[in-house]
Scaffold this motif. Structure first.
Motif, PDB file in Angstrom:
ATOM      1  N   ARG A   1      -3.451  -2.041  -2.228  1.00 41.14           N
ATOM      2  CA  ARG A   1      -4.353  -0.901  -2.128  1.00 41.14           C
ATOM      3  C   ARG A   1      -3.610   0.434  -2.101  1.00 41.14           C
ATOM      4  O   ARG A   1      -2.489   0.552  -1.614  1.00 41.14           O
ATOM      5  CB  ARG A   1      -5.232  -1.020  -0.882  1.00 41.14           C
ATOM      6  CG  ARG A   1      -4.505  -0.914   0.435  1.00 41.14           C
ATOM      7  CD  ARG A   1      -5.427  -1.188   1.617  1.00 41.14           C
ATOM      8  NE  ARG A   1      -4.667  -1.239   2.873  1.00 41.14           N
ATOM      9  CZ  ARG A   1      -5.054  -1.925   3.942  1.00 41.14           C
ATOM     10  NH1 ARG A   1      -6.175  -2.617   3.922  1.00 41.14           N
ATOM     11  NH2 ARG A   1      -4.307  -1.914   5.035  1.00 41.14           N
ATOM     12  N   ASN A   2      -4.279   1.423  -2.667  1.00 39.01           N
ATOM     13  CA  ASN A   2      -3.854   2.819  -2.530  1.00 39.01           C
ATOM     14  C   ASN A   2      -2.441   3.062  -3.049  1.00 39.01           C
ATOM     15  O   ASN A   2      -1.666   3.823  -2.470  1.00 39.01           O
ATOM     16  CB  ASN A   2      -3.956   3.250  -1.062  1.00 39.01           C
ATOM     17  CG  ASN A   2      -4.266   4.732  -0.934  1.00 39.01           C
ATOM     18  OD1 ASN A   2      -5.027   5.283  -1.719  1.00 39.01           O
ATOM     19  ND2 ASN A   2      -3.674   5.391   0.058  1.00 39.01           N
TER      20      ASN A   2
ATOM     21  N   ASN B   1      -6.403   1.991  -5.914  1.00 41.54           N
ATOM     22  CA  ASN B   1      -5.170   2.282  -6.648  1.00 41.54           C
ATOM     23  C   ASN B   1      -5.426   3.259  -7.801  1.00 41.54           C
ATOM     24  O   ASN B   1      -6.533   3.323  -8.340  1.00 41.54           O
ATOM     25  CB  ASN B   1      -4.580   0.986  -7.206  1.00 41.54           C
ATOM     26  CG  ASN B   1      -4.261  -0.022  -6.117  1.00 41.54           C
ATOM     27  OD1 ASN B   1      -3.279   0.108  -5.415  1.00 41.54           O
ATOM     28  ND2 ASN B   1      -5.104  -1.042  -5.980  1.00 41.54           N
TER      29      ASN B   1
ATOM     30  N   SER C   1      -7.712  -2.466  -4.355  1.00 47.79           N
ATOM     31  CA  SER C   1      -8.633  -1.357  -4.096  1.00 47.79           C
ATOM     32  C   SER C   1      -7.900  -0.035  -3.941  1.00 47.79           C
ATOM     33  O   SER C   1      -6.791   0.022  -3.433  1.00 47.79           O
ATOM     34  CB  SER C   1      -9.451  -1.641  -2.827  1.00 47.79           C
ATOM     35  OG  SER C   1      -8.630  -1.701  -1.690  1.00 47.79           O
TER      36      SER C   1
ATOM     37  N   GLU D   1       0.818  -1.214   0.000  1.00 50.43           N
ATOM     38  CA  GLU D   1       0.000   0.000   0.000  1.00 50.43           C
ATOM     39  C   GLU D   1       0.850   1.262   0.000  1.00 50.43           C
ATOM     40  O   GLU D   1       1.977   1.286   0.484  1.00 50.43           O
ATOM     41  CB  GLU D   1      -0.940   0.012   1.203  1.00 50.43           C
ATOM     42  CG  GLU D   1      -0.270   0.045   2.554  1.00 50.43           C
ATOM     43  CD  GLU D   1      -1.259  -0.015   3.720  1.00 50.43           C
ATOM     44  OE1 GLU D   1      -2.469   0.148   3.483  1.00 50.43           O
ATOM     45  OE2 GLU D   1      -0.809  -0.237   4.854  1.00 50.43           O
TER      46      GLU D   1
ATOM     47  N   ASN E   1     -10.902   1.597  -7.772  1.00 49.77           N
ATOM     48  CA  ASN E   1      -9.658   1.984  -8.428  1.00 49.77           C
ATOM     49  C   ASN E   1      -9.925   3.055  -9.486  1.00 49.77           C
ATOM     50  O   ASN E   1     -11.048   3.201  -9.973  1.00 49.77           O
ATOM     51  CB  ASN E   1      -9.001   0.761  -9.073  1.00 49.77           C
ATOM     52  CG  ASN E   1      -8.679  -0.318  -8.058  1.00 49.77           C
ATOM     53  OD1 ASN E   1      -7.737  -0.199  -7.292  1.00 49.77           O
ATOM     54  ND2 ASN E   1      -9.487  -1.380  -8.045  1.00 49.77           N
TER      55      ASN E   1
END
Length: 446
Positions: A237-238, A261, A259, A213, A286
């Motif tokens: 993620r992110n 991104n 998730s 992340e 995303n």
């Protein structure tokens, strides 16, 4: 009697704390001679540490880790055939620089198999390349459990081998990879050029539980896969994928989540997004913008599967849930049954594509096998597209977008989302004055 034992315990604990020591060293040999205890700190003197194989051992605690730190961050230069092994519990490495060297084999940074709750932070590996680009060694190998790599900088790997690899064991390892800058990696021209790989195909039915992340992947083009997930129950993620020709690929294993991104292609040729293979994956929230890749490099690609697959094969997609994604001006927003051909023809089963927004002039769906059944629900399409070809579950809507100062768009009237790379520190603090990042990176916050 009880008071006596409590007093004795207090005195023992205080004595242990007072025993924590600080050492200044100038070589790997001096490090090897130390018998390190919880709370000890080892300071590496600034300078050129050439051909130094550091072996960092000890058993620290969560409250009192053992630290190996640079006297001046970024000014302990490990060159030549230098490397480091991390072998213990609650060990922290901080502020090292690997450059002007290469290995013949092995790993530049190695977390050993019994390492637990260890950390490498504020460290860089730059252009640490063998002259023969077919020589395979990893820059970072993570074994053990609950280890962390954060606020590091990796740039310019152009020889065979993954930049950072997570190795699996019988039990999930729960590693953390966060706030790192993965700089440009040129195309290798063959497999083995991933930036991150979590697991291997032969171990892919084991869970890892690794979290990746708040990292930046800047022009990571080594091969088709920038992040290759080959294990189960991981979270990606992110992160920001900036002008990457390589994709985030759920290659083997099941039950992973992708998730939050960002994928910014800036219309660079061949830039891709997320590729889905396997079972029970979730791809949600995303943001995909100006990606030009198609088929297996589309913004979102659901692959066709092989019958009777081996561990190294493309397994059938089952139960994929793709929701709340925003796809703007991408050449191929959603590729269905990508890679379909004779011998690779199993359709994705029970796929859900819901509440996604697709904006642009291109057709939102590309069917490589029109026999695949997808549950489309509550998706919006905006732009001059072939609406007559859309199945149920889509509605045309005039969505007005506004450009932000982060090289992204937002829906007019909605609150601007401030991306992580402008509000959280990414990469080492000590590099902020000496590195020309391609994207605006915040190096001022903790």
């Amino acid at each position: 009697m009880r008071v006596f034992f409590v007093t004795l315990l207090f005195l023992y604990s205080t004595n242990e704390l007072l025993q924590a020591k600080e050492y200044e060293i100038k070589s790997a040999r001096e490090l090897a001679a130390l018998d390190l205890k919880a709370g000890d700190k080892v300071i590496l003197k600034a300078g050129d540490w050439k051909d130094q194989k550091l072996v960092f051992k000890g058993v620290g605690t969560e409250k009192d880790p053992i630290e190996l730190i640079a006297e001046k961050q970024g000014q302990v230069k490990l060159s030549g055939r230098s490397s480091i092994e991390i072998d213990g519990i609650w060990l922290k490495v901080d502020g090292l620089l690997f450059t002007d060297g290469y290995l013949e084999k092995g790993d530049v940074i190695l977390f050993k198999s019994n390492s637990n709750n260890c950390r490498v932070t504020n460290t860089a590996i730059i252009d640490f390349n063998h002259p023969d680009d077919k020589i395979d060694y990893k820059w970072v190998s993570i074994n053990g459990s609950r280890n962390r790599v954060d606020h590091c900088y990796f740039k310019g790997k152009k020889h065979q081998g993954v930049t950072l690899v997570v190795w699996l064991s019988e039990n999930p390892n729960y590693h953390q990879i966060d706030h790192n800058y993965f700089g440009p990696r040129p195309e290798l021209g063959r497999n083995g050029g991933e930036t991150i790989r979590i697991g291997t195909s032969t171990w892919s039915f084991h869970d890892s539980g690794t979290v990746v992340e708040n990292n930046i992947f800047d022009r990571c083009d080594g091969e088709l896969e920038a992040v290759s997930v080959k294990s189960g129950k991981n979270i990606i993620r992110n992160n920001l994928f900036y002008e990457c020709r390589a994709t985030l690929t759920l290659r083997h294993g099941n039950d992973s989540e992708v998730s939050g991104n960002y994928f910014l292609g800036n219309n660079k040729p061949g830039t891709g997004g997320v590729r889905i293979i396997g079972e029970n994956h979730k791809v949600d929230n995303n943001y995909f913008q100006e990606l030009t890749g198609t088929s297996v490099s589309a913004a979102i690609s659901v692959m066709a599967g092989l019958p009777n697959p081996q561990l190294t094969s493309h397994w059938q997609v089952k139960n994929a849930v793709i929701t709340n994604n925003t796809i703007i001006n991408c050449k191929e927003p959603f590729a269905i049954a990508a890679g379909y051909k004779a011998g690779r023809y199993l359709p994705a089963l029970n796929t859900t594509f819901a509440k996604n927004i697709i904006i642009g002039k291109e057709e939102p769906l590309k069917w490589y096998d029109d026999k695949v059944i997808v549950a489309f629900r509550d998706n919006c399409v905006s732009g001059p597209t072939g609406s007559a070809k859309l199945p149920e579950g889509f509605k045309l809507k005039d969505i007005r977008m506004e450009r932000t100062n982060f090289n992204t768009y937002k829906i007019a009237g909605r609150k601007k989302i401030i991306p992580f790379w402008t509000r959280e520190k990414v990469g080492p603090q000590w590099m902020k004055a000496s590195v020309d990042y391609q994207v605006p990176v915040n190096t001022n916050r903790n």
